[in-house]
Design an enzyme around this catalytic site. Structure first.
Site, PDB file in Angstrom:
ATOM      1  N   SER A 199       0.798  -1.316   0.290  1.00 40.80           N
ATOM      2  CA  SER A 199      -0.082  -0.018   0.158  1.00 40.80           C
ATOM      3  C   SER A 199       0.853   1.356  -0.121  1.00 40.80           C
ATOM      4  O   SER A 199       0.693   2.237  -0.714  1.00 40.80           O
ATOM      5  CB  SER A 199      -0.952   0.181   1.352  1.00 40.80           C
ATOM      6  OG  SER A 199      -2.173  -0.816   0.714  1.00 40.80           O
TER       7      SER A 199
ATOM      8  N   ARG B 286       1.260   4.486  -3.421  1.00 42.74           N
ATOM      9  CA  ARG B 286       0.825   5.546  -2.933  1.00 42.74           C
ATOM     10  C   ARG B 286       2.559   6.004  -3.291  1.00 42.74           C
ATOM     11  O   ARG B 286       2.501   7.810  -3.467  1.00 42.74           O
ATOM     12  CB  ARG B 286       0.932   5.990  -1.336  1.00 42.74           C
ATOM     13  CG  ARG B 286      -0.789   5.368  -1.464  1.00 42.74           C
ATOM     14  CD  ARG B 286      -0.966   4.979   0.306  1.00 42.74           C
ATOM     15  NE  ARG B 286      -2.554   5.126   0.498  1.00 42.74           N
ATOM     16  CZ  ARG B 286      -3.056   3.807  -0.021  1.00 42.74           C
ATOM     17  NH1 ARG B 286      -2.551   2.594  -0.909  1.00 42.74           N
ATOM     18  NH2 ARG B 286      -4.324   3.058   0.102  1.00 42.74           N
TER      19      ARG B 286
ATOM     20  N   GLY C 249      -6.183  -3.893  -7.892  1.00 46.38           N
ATOM     21  CA  GLY C 249      -7.101  -2.679  -7.647  1.00 46.38           C
ATOM     22  C   GLY C 249      -6.596  -1.369  -6.855  1.00 46.38           C
ATOM     23  O   GLY C 249      -7.218  -0.578  -7.052  1.00 46.38           O
TER      24      GLY C 249
ATOM     25  N   ARG D  71     -13.704  -7.091 -10.664  1.00 44.46           N
ATOM     26  CA  ARG D  71     -13.764  -6.597  -9.722  1.00 44.46           C
ATOM     27  C   ARG D  71     -14.629  -5.279  -9.467  1.00 44.46           C
ATOM     28  O   ARG D  71     -14.341  -4.141 -10.767  1.00 44.46           O
ATOM     29  CB  ARG D  71     -12.308  -5.902  -9.303  1.00 44.46           C
ATOM     30  CG  ARG D  71     -11.499  -7.330  -8.679  1.00 44.46           C
ATOM     31  CD  ARG D  71     -10.520  -7.284  -7.801  1.00 44.46           C
ATOM     32  NE  ARG D  71     -10.179  -6.941  -6.640  1.00 44.46           N
ATOM     33  CZ  ARG D  71      -9.027  -6.550  -6.250  1.00 44.46           C
ATOM     34  NH1 ARG D  71      -8.222  -6.648  -6.488  1.00 44.46           N
ATOM     35  NH2 ARG D  71      -9.243  -6.069  -4.857  1.00 44.46           N
TER      36      ARG D  71
ATOM     37  N   GLN E 241      -9.217   2.404  -0.557  1.00 47.30           N
ATOM     38  CA  GLN E 241      -9.285   1.752  -2.278  1.00 47.30           C
ATOM     39  C   GLN E 241     -10.017   3.800  -2.990  1.00 47.30           C
ATOM     40  O   GLN E 241      -9.942   5.003  -3.613  1.00 47.30           O
ATOM     41  CB  GLN E 241      -9.347   1.251  -3.183  1.00 47.30           C
ATOM     42  CG  GLN E 241      -8.417   0.175  -2.846  1.00 47.30           C
ATOM     43  CD  GLN E 241      -8.077  -1.892  -3.508  1.00 47.30           C
ATOM     44  OE1 GLN E 241      -8.883  -1.240  -3.871  1.00 47.30           O
ATOM     45  NE2 GLN E 241      -6.879  -1.565  -3.555  1.00 47.30           N
TER      46      GLN E 241
ATOM     47  N   ASP F 251      -7.114  -8.467   4.845  1.00 48.05           N
ATOM     48  CA  ASP F 251      -5.852  -9.282   3.344  1.00 48.05           C
ATOM     49  C   ASP F 251      -5.131 -10.099   3.877  1.00 48.05           C
ATOM     50  O   ASP F 251      -4.915 -11.550   3.629  1.00 48.05           O
ATOM     51  CB  ASP F 251      -4.662  -8.160   2.841  1.00 48.05           C
ATOM     52  CG  ASP F 251      -5.182  -7.520   2.074  1.00 48.05           C
ATOM     53  OD1 ASP F 251      -6.246  -7.195   1.155  1.00 48.05           O
ATOM     54  OD2 ASP F 251      -4.886  -6.075   1.706  1.00 48.05           O
TER      55      ASP F 251
ATOM     56  N   LYS G 181     -12.463  -9.164  -3.240  1.00 49.25           N
ATOM     57  CA  LYS G 181     -10.738  -9.545  -3.906  1.00 49.25           C
ATOM     58  C   LYS G 181     -10.185 -10.582  -5.029  1.00 49.25           C
ATOM     59  O   LYS G 181     -10.753 -10.659  -5.580  1.00 49.25           O
ATOM     60  CB  LYS G 181     -10.337  -9.767  -1.989  1.00 49.25           C
ATOM     61  CG  LYS G 181     -10.608  -9.185  -1.482  1.00 49.25           C
ATOM     62  CD  LYS G 181      -9.978  -7.680  -1.627  1.00 49.25           C
ATOM     63  CE  LYS G 181     -10.224  -6.564   0.332  1.00 49.25           C
ATOM     64  NZ  LYS G 181      -9.781  -5.435  -0.223  1.00 49.25           N
TER      65      LYS G 181
ATOM     66  N   ARG H 153     -12.681 -14.651  -2.275  1.00 52.51           N
ATOM     67  CA  ARG H 153     -11.708 -15.054  -0.923  1.00 52.51           C
ATOM     68  C   ARG H 153     -12.524 -15.607   0.288  1.00 52.51           C
ATOM     69  O   ARG H 153     -11.965 -16.925   1.088  1.00 52.51           O
ATOM     70  CB  ARG H 153     -10.464 -14.281  -0.293  1.00 52.51           C
ATOM     71  CG  ARG H 153      -9.482 -13.742  -0.780  1.00 52.51           C
ATOM     72  CD  ARG H 153      -8.394 -13.012  -0.960  1.00 52.51           C
ATOM     73  NE  ARG H 153      -7.416 -12.057  -1.324  1.00 52.51           N
ATOM     74  CZ  ARG H 153      -6.956 -11.313  -1.495  1.00 52.51           C
ATOM     75  NH1 ARG H 153      -6.729 -10.557   0.125  1.00 52.51           N
ATOM     76  NH2 ARG H 153      -5.453 -11.134  -2.142  1.00 52.51           N
TER      77      ARG H 153
ATOM     78  N   ARG I  41      -2.174 -13.989  -2.424  1.00 51.42           N
ATOM     79  CA  ARG I  41      -2.396 -14.747  -0.624  1.00 51.42           C
ATOM     80  C   ARG I  41      -2.807 -15.796  -0.473  1.00 51.42           C
ATOM     81  O   ARG I  41      -3.094 -16.688   0.550  1.00 51.42           O
ATOM     82  CB  ARG I  41      -3.906 -13.842   0.042  1.00 51.42           C
ATOM     83  CG  ARG I  41      -2.436 -11.682  -0.153  1.00 51.42           C
ATOM     84  CD  ARG I  41      -3.468 -10.926   0.935  1.00 51.42           C
ATOM     85  NE  ARG I  41      -3.437  -9.660   0.488  1.00 51.42           N
ATOM     86  CZ  ARG I  41      -1.806  -8.904   0.785  1.00 51.42           C
ATOM     87  NH1 ARG I  41      -1.294  -9.791   0.812  1.00 51.42           N
ATOM     88  NH2 ARG I  41      -1.259  -7.741  -0.338  1.00 51.42           N
TER      89      ARG I  41
HETATM   90  C1  S3P Z   1      -5.767  -0.841  -0.268  1.00 47.09           C
HETATM   91  C2  S3P Z   1      -6.841  -1.118   0.037  1.00 47.09           C
HETATM   92  C3  S3P Z   1      -7.560  -2.634   0.851  1.00 47.09           C
HETATM   93  C4  S3P Z   1      -6.321  -3.827   0.700  1.00 47.09           C
HETATM   94  C5  S3P Z   1      -5.525  -4.070  -0.912  1.00 47.09           C
HETATM   95  C6  S3P Z   1      -4.720  -2.495  -0.269  1.00 47.09           C
HETATM   96  C7  S3P Z   1      -4.981  -0.153  -0.266  1.00 47.09           C
HETATM   97  O1  S3P Z   1      -8.896  -2.889   0.209  1.00 47.09           O
HETATM   98  O2  S3P Z   1      -7.975  -5.195   0.736  1.00 47.09           O
HETATM   99  O3  S3P Z   1      -5.155  -5.030  -0.242  1.00 47.09           O
HETATM  100  O4  S3P Z   1      -4.088  -0.195  -0.279  1.00 47.09           O
HETATM  101  O5  S3P Z   1      -6.137   1.130   0.040  1.00 47.09           O
HETATM  102  P1  S3P Z   1      -9.866  -1.418   0.074  1.00 47.09           P
HETATM  103  O6  S3P Z   1      -9.585  -0.706   0.836  1.00 47.09           O
HETATM  104  O7  S3P Z   1     -10.929  -1.990  -1.457  1.00 47.09           O
HETATM  105  O8  S3P Z   1     -11.076  -2.843   1.536  1.00 47.09           O
END
Ligand code: S3P
Length: 427
Positions: free
Chosen positions: A23, A27, A95, A123, A170, A316, A343, A347, A389
Site C-alpha cells: 500500500s 502511494r 486494485g 472487480r 481505495q 488481507d 478481492k 477469498r 495471498r
Molecule cells: C488497499 C486497501 C484494501 C486492501 C488492498 C490494498 C490499499 O482494499 O484490501 O490490498 O492499498 O488501499 P479496500 O480498501 O478496497 O478494502
C-alpha cells in the site's frame, strides 16, 4: 505456470525482513508523481502490482528511475506534469493502482483508457466511478461504468461529501486525490476506519488533511511537496511468516522493521488473542508510519470470534488467519467480511475450497467462515487461482500437512511477496 512445493516442517528459525509494504509503495510512486520535486523511495516493493503503478505513471510522462529493485526516484512536476497517455494504461492485477489512479485522473483534463487482467475485470469499479461522476468526472466502462476497461476524462471537479457504504481505503484515497483537484471541500465518511496510509502520507507531503471521528476531508487546490520515503516491511507479508512460526512446532523467528500502523495490525491482536506468542519491539516512525520488530514463537492456539471494526484492520490476512484457525483448539468464527468476495478472487470461497482439499473443516457463510480445529492436515495439490495471498496461505498450510503441499499457479505470489519461497526455505 510455476509450481511451489512445500514439505512438512519443524523448527522454523531465523532473523529476516519482508519486502516493503505494498500500500505504501503504491502511494509513494503516485504521490511522488503528482508532487513538486524529486521523491526518493527506499524499501520499495518490487512486486508485480507496484511495478504496474510505475508503468502507468511512466506512460503519463512522469520520469521514474530505478536504482536497484527497492530504490526508486520519482521526478514529480506537480499535477500539470502528467500528460495524456498515448497507450492504454494496464494495471495488471492491482486494485490499488486502478482505484487510486482514477482519483488522480478524475482531475486531469485529458482522456485515458484503463484496463487490467481477468481478475480486475471482475472487480467492482462503480464504487469509485459513481462518486467521481458526482464530482464531475466522465467515467465510462462496461456495465454502465462498473467494470474495466474504463475510460475517463477528468477536470472541472466540485467537492462532495461522500458517505461510503464500504470501509475501503481505495475508495477513500481515490476521492481524496480527486478532492485535492476539486473546487471546495471533499469529505469521505466510512462505516469503520479503513487503512489510513493516504492520510499519513499526504500529510507528510505537506497537504492539510482534516480528520475527525466520522471521516476525513481535504480542501481543493492543494499541491504536494516531494520528500523521501522509507517503506516499512509489509505486515500483510509478515503475517504469512507469523502464522508459519505459530503453527510449526519448535519455531521462533524475528521479522525486522514491519509496518505497525494501527489500521493494519489487527492480525497481531487476533493471533495474540488466539494465544500466539508475539513480542513487539517498537522502532519509531518512518514517514509517519510506526515500525517495529516482531518475534514470534510456536504456540498452542485457540479459536476466536472476529467481526465488526476488526475486519478492515486485517482484511488481507484472513486467508492465512484461516490456516491458523485449522490448527487452533475449538471454533473460529469470522463475520462481517463480505468484502473478501470482491478481492483478487472470492477469498471466502477459494480459501474454504483450498483448505478443504487438505482436510480442514471450513464452512463458508455469507460474510465469512466458520473453522473447526485442530485438524491434522493431509498433503494435496492446491491452486492459487491467480491470487497471491491464496497461494501463500496454501504454502503455509503445507508446513503442517502430512506429505506437504504443492501449489499450482504459484507465480501469482510475486504480486506482493517476491522471494517468498526463498525466505521460507531460509527459515
Ligand atoms: C488497499 C486497501 C484494501 C486492501 C488492498 C490494498 C490499499 O482494499 O484490501 O490490498 O492499498 O488501499 P479496500 O480498501 O478496497 O478494502
Amino acid at each position: 505456470m510455476a509450481i511451489l512445493r512445500i514439505e512438512e516442517r519443524r523448527g522454523l528459525s531465523g532473523d529476516v525482513s519482508v519486502p516493503g509494504d505494498k500500500s505504501i509503495s503504491h502511494r509513494a510512486v503516485m504521490f511522488g508523481a503528482i508532487a513538486q520535486g524529486t521523491t526518493r523511495v527506499e524499501g520499495f516493493l518490487p512486486g508485480a502490482d507496484c511495478l504496474s503503478t510505475i508503468d502507468c505513471f511512466r506512460k503519463m510522462g512522469v520520469p521514474i528511475r530505478q536504482h536497484g529493485p527497492t530504490s526508486i526516484e520519482v521526478e514529480g512536476n506537480g499535477w500539470e506534469g502528467m500528460k495524456e497517455p498515448e497507450a492504454v494504461l494496464d494495471v495488471g492485477n492491482s486494485g490499488t493502482t486502478i482505484r487510486l489512479m482514477l482519483g488522480i485522473l478524475a482531475g486531469r483534463p485529458f482522456h485515458t483508457i484503463v484496463t487490467g487482467d481477468d481478475s480486475i475485470a471482475r472487480r467492482p469499479m462503480d464504487r469509485v466511478a459513481k462518486p467521481l461522476r458526482r464530482m464531475g468526472a466522465r467515467v465510462e466502462g462496461r456495465a454502465e461504468g462498473s467494470y474495466t476497461p474504463l475510460s475517463i476524462r477528468g477536470g472541472g471537479l466540485k467537492g462532495i461529501t461522500y458517505p461510503s457504504p464500504v470501509a475501503s481505503a481505495q475508495v477513500k484515497s481515490c476521492l481524496l486525490l480527486a478532492g485535492l483537484q476539486a473546487e471546495g471541500r471533499t469529505r469521505v465518511e466510512e462505516p469503520s476506519l479503513s487503512r489510513d496510509h493516504t492520510e499519513r502520507m499526504l500529510t507528510a507531503f505537506g497537504v492539510r488533511v482534516n480528520r475527525d471521528l466520522d471521516g476525513v476531508s481535504v480542501e481543493g487546490g492543494q499541491t504536494l511537496q516531494a520528500r523521501d520515503v522509507r517503506v516499512p516491511g509489509d505486515i500483510s507479508s509478515a503475517a504469512f511468516l507469523m502464522v508459519a512460526a505459530l503453527i510449526t512446532p519448535e519455531s521462533q523467528i524475528t521479522i525486522r522493521n514491519v509496518g505497525l500502523n494501527p489500521t493494519r495490525d489487527g492480525i497481531v491482536d487476533v493471533l495474540r488473542e488466539m494465544g500466539g506468542d508475539i513480542q513487539v519491539t517498537p522502532k519509531g516512525e518512518w514517514c509517519g508510519e510506526p515500525v517495529g520488530d516482531l518475534t514470534v514463537t510456536y504456540s498452542r492456539l485457540k479459536g476466536v470470534e472476529i467481526g465488526g471494526k476488526m475486519i478492515p484492520r486485517l482484511i488481507d490476512e484472513i486467508p492465512v488467519l484461516a490456516v491458523a484457525a485449522t490448527q487452533a483448539e475449538g471454533q473460529t468464527v469470522i463475520r462481517d467480511a463480505a468484502e473478501l468476495k470482491v478481492k483478487e478472487t472470492d477469498r471466502i470461497h477459494i480459501t474454504a475450497q483450498e483448505l478443504r482439499k487438505l482436510g480442514a473443516r471450513v464452512e463458508e457463510t455469507d460474510d465469512g467462515m466458520v473453522i473447526e480445529g485442530p485438524v491434522q492436515l493431509t498433503g494435496n495439490r492446491c491452486n492459487s487461482h491467480g491470487d497471491h495471498r491464496i497461494g501463500m496461505a496454501a504454502a503455509v498450510a503445507g508446513l503442517v500437512a502430512e506429505g506437504g503441499v504443492t501449489v499450482d499457479q504459484a507465480d501469482a505470489i510475486d504480486v506482493s511477496f517476491p522471494g517468498f519461497e526463498a525466505l521460507l526455505s531460509e527459515l
